[in-house]
Design an enzyme around this catalytic site. Structure first.
Site, short mmCIF file in Angstrom:
data_model
loop_
_atom_site.label_atom_id
_atom_site.label_comp_id
_atom_site.label_asym_id
_atom_site.label_seq_id
_atom_site.Cartn_x
_atom_site.Cartn_y
_atom_site.Cartn_z
CG HIS A 30 -0.22 -0.11 2.51
ND1 HIS A 30 0.19 -1.32 3.03
CD2 HIS A 30 0.21 0.84 3.37
CE1 HIS A 30 0.82 -1.10 4.16
NE2 HIS A 30 0.86 0.20 4.39
CG ASP B 102 -1.25 1.98 -4.58
OD1 ASP B 102 -0.83 2.24 -5.72
OD2 ASP B 102 -1.54 0.82 -4.20
CG HIS B 103 -1.03 6.50 1.78
ND1 HIS B 103 -0.16 7.02 2.71
CD2 HIS B 103 -2.23 7.07 2.03
CE1 HIS B 103 -0.81 7.88 3.49
NE2 HIS B 103 -2.05 7.93 3.11
CG PHE B 104 0.35 9.94 -1.02
CD1 PHE B 104 -1.00 9.99 -1.33
CD2 PHE B 104 0.76 10.23 0.28
CE1 PHE B 104 -1.94 10.37 -0.39
CE2 PHE B 104 -0.20 10.59 1.24
CZ PHE B 104 -1.54 10.65 0.91
CG LEU C 104 4.02 9.73 3.62
CD1 LEU C 104 3.05 10.90 3.83
CD2 LEU C 104 5.32 9.99 4.36
#
Lengths: 131, 166
Positions: free
Chosen positions: B30, B33-35, B40
């Site tokens: 994840h 995608d974050h970010f 983070l």
């Protein structure tokens, strides 16, 4: 170490501001915790914990907010209203709350209205004086 | 992915206080995608990691017999980002514990720097005031959740092994 009623009210206000995320001006002494201030069941426990810390007192389960106990007993409730017996029980359990209005129409849906800011201040005051 | 956001406990004082750590790594999908380009650890997952740290602390206080669920986020304030390569320390202290609920205060730090302050409330749901009933099986600390033992490997010899045996 007696606290004045004003000091108690101030502390209770701070507890409610923190626990419920409300503004100071929303907290009038007549404000109801559930209806006006949006408290949910877990918030009642949060408030109990915070009051215990703020005032250095021990608040036994059901002593401050005893209504749920009554709701589960058919002897105390008939057709959605509190029976005489239920009212007597409530009076005994909530000596710090003025029940005169509620007694005229003891609809259980209105029990939430009994938990006012004032009821908490009265409760804490009684508790501190008894100590 | 398994829904465990701490790696192990490094301190555990029954009924009072516990510290867990989490190593954040780019292998966690994840983060890509974050970010994109600026990975983070999501703050929501930091709260979850604190809830797991504190939830196990609260569960162990009653020997894992209660079903402990997160009931309220009293406070969650973030002061810094958590990035891949960071080891965060999740420090939870029980403020109050009663038969029906517990209140904890928590701090997340990274290399001694304050990352977040997170205060939570947990409910022992079988003891709820409304008298609602839940399945008898302990779906929080039951046998299917034996992952708690490795988490507690360094800090609990007896109490940790009792989990899920009821």
């Amino acid at each position: 170490m007696a606290m004045s009623r004003d000091e108690i009210e101030q502390q209770v206000r701070e507890v409610l501001i923190e626990a419920l995320g409300v503004d100071d001006d929303e907290i009038t002494t007549e404000a109801t915790l559930m209806g006006d201030l949006g408290a949910e069941s877990i918030d009642f426990l949060d408030i109990v914990f915070r009051l215990e810390k703020a005032f250095g007192i021990k608040i036994p389960r059901e002593e401050l907010f005893p209504a749920e106990d009554l709701m589960n007993n058919s002897e105390f409730i008939h057709n959605g209203k509190l029976t005489e017996k239920g009212l007597a029980e409530l009076r005994e359990k909530m000596p710090h709350t003025d029940l005169s209005e509620f007694e005229k129409d003891p609809d259980i849906n209105k029990m939430g209205d009994l938990f006012t800011v004032n009821a908490i201040i009265n409760y804490v005051e009684n508790k501190l004086n008894a100590a | 992915m398994r829904w465990i956001w701490i790696d192990k406990f490094i301190e555990f004082e029954s009924g009072k206080h516990a510290v867990a750590i989490k190593n954040v790594t780019l292998a966690e999908e994840h983060l890509h995608d974050h970010f994109p380009g600026f990975p983070l650890m999501p703050e929501t997952l930091c709260i979850e990691a604190m809830a797991q740290t504190a939830g196990i602390l609260v569960g162990e206080a009653k020997k894992f017999r209660e079903k402990v669920i997160l009931a309220k986020i009293k406070k969650a304030v973030f002061f810094d980002y958590v990035k891949p390569g960071d080891t965060i320390k999740l420090d939870a202290t029980i403020e109050s514990i009663a038969p029906e609920a517990a209140s904890i205060s928590g701090r997340i730090t990274c290399s001694e720097k304050l990352v977040a302050e997170i205060d939570l409330m947990f409910s022992h749901i079988d003891q709820n005031l409304a008298g609602k009933e839940f399945p008898e099986e302990n779906f929080v600390f039951g046998t299917g959740t034996s992952v708690f033992e490795p988490l507690l490997r360094d800090v609990l010899s007896v109490a940790g092994k009792e989990s899920g045996q009821d």
